[in-house]
Scaffold this active site. Structure first.
Site, mmCIF file in Angstrom:
data_model
loop_
_atom_site.group_PDB
_atom_site.id
_atom_site.type_symbol
_atom_site.label_atom_id
_atom_site.label_comp_id
_atom_site.label_asym_id
_atom_site.label_seq_id
_atom_site.Cartn_x
_atom_site.Cartn_y
_atom_site.Cartn_z
ATOM 1 C CG ASP A 10 -5.762 -2.954 19.469
ATOM 2 O OD1 ASP A 10 -5.332 -3.941 19.240
ATOM 3 O OD2 ASP A 10 -6.864 -2.020 19.052
ATOM 4 C CG ASP A 12 -8.872 -4.899 14.379
ATOM 5 O OD1 ASP A 12 -8.699 -4.749 13.843
ATOM 6 O OD2 ASP A 12 -8.637 -6.498 15.010
#
Length: 166
Positions: A10, A12
């Site tokens: 991922d 953020d």
């Protein structure tokens, strides 16, 4: 010989500082790497694992940023990783759609399938998903991957990568 896996990451909250709730990293000056993230990605590179970012970017659907804005942020991300640790990403796949409007937004698996279409040799069963939300982990679990939820299974990306590699 075992087929190669990949490390799906991922963005953020995993690689860079997450914007406040309801906000988005909309420009290059808002992108700040998390401590140790670049070195962790470099360790994945050195181990021969592909490092592939899978990220939901709803800010595009909401008109908060454009595809061009996101491309600039991602280009800057790659520059920062290289400058800090000589790290590189093999690819970045993003979902620009709003909630419940597509099959690529995590926890759906469409972005992962895009990666395996691009690189058919990726063995998802020998891959891992590292992220900071339940949606990240659920997507990885749906594909039979090892998963690491930051804040639960590991405190940060560096510790997650250490757990995967050792």
């Amino acid at each position: 010989m075992r087929p190669p896996g990949a490390a799906f990451l991922d963005r953020d909250g995993t690689i860079n500082v997450k914007a406040d709730e309801g906000e988005y990293v909309e420009s290059t000056d808002e992108l700040v790497l998390l401590p140790g993230a670049a070195a962790a990605i470099r360790r994945l590179n050195d181990a021969g694992l592909m490092a592939i970012v899978i990220t939901n970017q709803r800010g595009i659907a909401l008109g908060r940023m454009s595809e061009e804005d996101l491309a600039a942020v991602h280009s800057h991300l790659e520059e920062l990783l290289a400058e800090e640790a000589g790290a590189r990403l093999d690819a970045i796949f993003h979902c620009p759609h709003d909630l419940d409007s597509c099959a690529c937004r995590k926890p759906d698996i469409g972005l992962f399938l895009q990666a395996t279409e691009r690189w058919p040799g990726i063995d998802l069963g020998h891959s891992a998903m590292i992220g900071d939300s339940e949606k990240d982990v659920l997507a990885g679990e749906r594909l039979g991957m090892a998963t690491v939820l930051l804040g639960r299974d590991a405190p940060d990306l560096a510790a997650a990568v250490d757990a995967l590699l050792f």
